[in-house]
Design an enzyme around this catalytic site. Structure first.
Site, mmCIF file in Angstrom:
data_model
loop_
_atom_site.group_PDB
_atom_site.id
_atom_site.type_symbol
_atom_site.label_atom_id
_atom_site.label_comp_id
_atom_site.label_asym_id
_atom_site.label_seq_id
_atom_site.Cartn_x
_atom_site.Cartn_y
_atom_site.Cartn_z
ATOM 1 C CD GLU A 259 -2.564 1.278 1.798
ATOM 2 O OE1 GLU A 259 -2.752 0.651 3.569
ATOM 3 O OE2 GLU A 259 -2.816 2.524 2.910
ATOM 4 C CG HIS B 171 -0.724 5.838 -0.587
ATOM 5 N ND1 HIS B 171 -1.814 4.635 -1.823
ATOM 6 C CD2 HIS B 171 -0.654 5.358 0.342
ATOM 7 C CE1 HIS B 171 -2.002 4.461 -0.557
ATOM 8 N NE2 HIS B 171 -1.836 4.748 0.426
ATOM 9 C CG ASP C 164 -0.368 4.412 4.597
ATOM 10 O OD1 ASP C 164 -0.795 4.874 3.521
ATOM 11 O OD2 ASP C 164 -1.973 4.442 5.259
HETATM 12 MN MN MN Z 1 -2.953 4.106 2.040
#
Ligand code: MN
Length: 322
Positions: free
Chosen positions: A7, A9, A285
């Site tokens: 995940e 970005h 993340d």
């Molecule tokens: Mn995220």
């Protein structure tokens, strides 16, 4: 140990030009804490990203356009933003072989166009699935007009990563008005994503597409903690609705979770006991979370080396065919 993070970005110049991501004060505070500029690192899909990956021993990032992605747009604009992001991520995959993979950004507002873009991303660009950022301008994906996307994901045998976005406007008003600080990653993201996912589950989407695979981040957005009580209190209602399985069975058959940004071992233990180690995938993340925090968490978990290997890369290699 190979590390695949799911995940992670990025942004693109076109996306920034649309004003979809800005260096807001909350980012500045977190940036200061982490010692790097989140806004700048989102925009880098090159040397700086690789430098931070290498410093923590991360081999592969599966890239995704940062939320809300192209979902704030309609029509041709939604497709243009999607294609720009997907082509930019594909270019990074080509430029740094073996270091990046992609989750497609889809023009969800136009489901039939989204299907074509998903097919292009998987068949031509080699992407591993799609990442969808929550509700579609207030509409949830249990609405049947969105199901062609599910049908395509099942046919292509790729997962859909249901990622948070700002809560539905009505939920925001009811729960977070006056408590702005709670509406994002601190609490609101989890509530919006888990409710959205349960709507999809209880709509019968997994009966229509039994091999459809969903990934939920942040150790399952609270569902591993709550899924037994959920099952207990919805079994009869699910049957009355004509669902073929129970909530626990859909969790077992259709759901994978990642570790993104939830560095809390009690929550991890619950997730592992509820879901099983084969359903947990590693994610950071980035850059909202530092690679160092995710790696420190993975390395200190009180699990066997075999289970650590499954979470770090084996499960991802199987699910994403890497
Ligand atoms: Mn995220």
């Amino acid at each position: 140990m190979r590390i695949i993070a799911l995940e992670e970005h990025c942004s693109t110049p076109a996306y920034i030009a649309e004003g979809m991501i800005k260096p807001v004060p909350s980012l500045a505070e977190r940036s200061k804490r982490f010692g790097y500029q989140i806004f700048d690192e989102l925009a880098d899909i090159g040397p700086s990203r690789i430098k931070y990956m290498d410093a923590s021993g991360i081999d592969v990032q599966v890239l995704s356009l940062v939320q809300p992605g192209s979902q704030n747009f309609d029509g041709a604009k939604a497709l243009a933003i999607s294609q720009d992001a997907n082509d930019t991520m594909a270019e990074a995959c080509r430029k740094y072989p073996g270091r990046f993979a992609g989750f497609a950004t889809l023009p969800v507002s136009e489901p039939e166009v989204a299907v074509k873009e998903l097919e292009r991303c998987v068949n031509e660009l080699g992407f591993k699935g799609a990442l969808i950022n929550g509700h579609q301008q207030g509409e949830f994906l249990d609405a049947k007009k969105f199901w062609p996307i599910f049908e395509a994901a099942e046919a292509l045998d790729v997962p859909i990563y249901l990622h948070p976005t700002a809560p539905h406007p009505d939920a925001y008003k009811a729960y977070f008005d006056g408590y702005e600080e709670l509406h994002r990653a601190g609490w609101g993201f989890m509530i919006d994503t888990s409710c959205h996912f349960l709507r999809i589950m209880f709509s019968g989407a997994f009966d229509a597409y039994p091999k459809l695979k969903f990934i939920l981040g942040h150790l399952g957005e609270g569902l591993p903690f709550a899924m037994h009580r959920l099952d207990d209190h919805t079994r009869n209602a699910a049957k009355r609705k004509g669902l073929k399985k129970t909530a626990l069975e859909y969790m077992r058959d259709n759901v994978w979770v990642t570790t993104s940004g939830n560095w809390y071992e009690p929550a991890f233990v619950c997730t592992m006991m509820a879901m099983g180690v084969d359903k947990i995938l590693f994610a950071i993340d980035w850059p909202y979370e530092p690679n160092t925090a995710g790696m420190a968490f993975l390395n200190k978990l009180s699990i066997s080396d075999g289970d650590r290997e499954k979470i770090a890369h084996l499960n991802a290699e199987k699910l994403l065919k890497m």
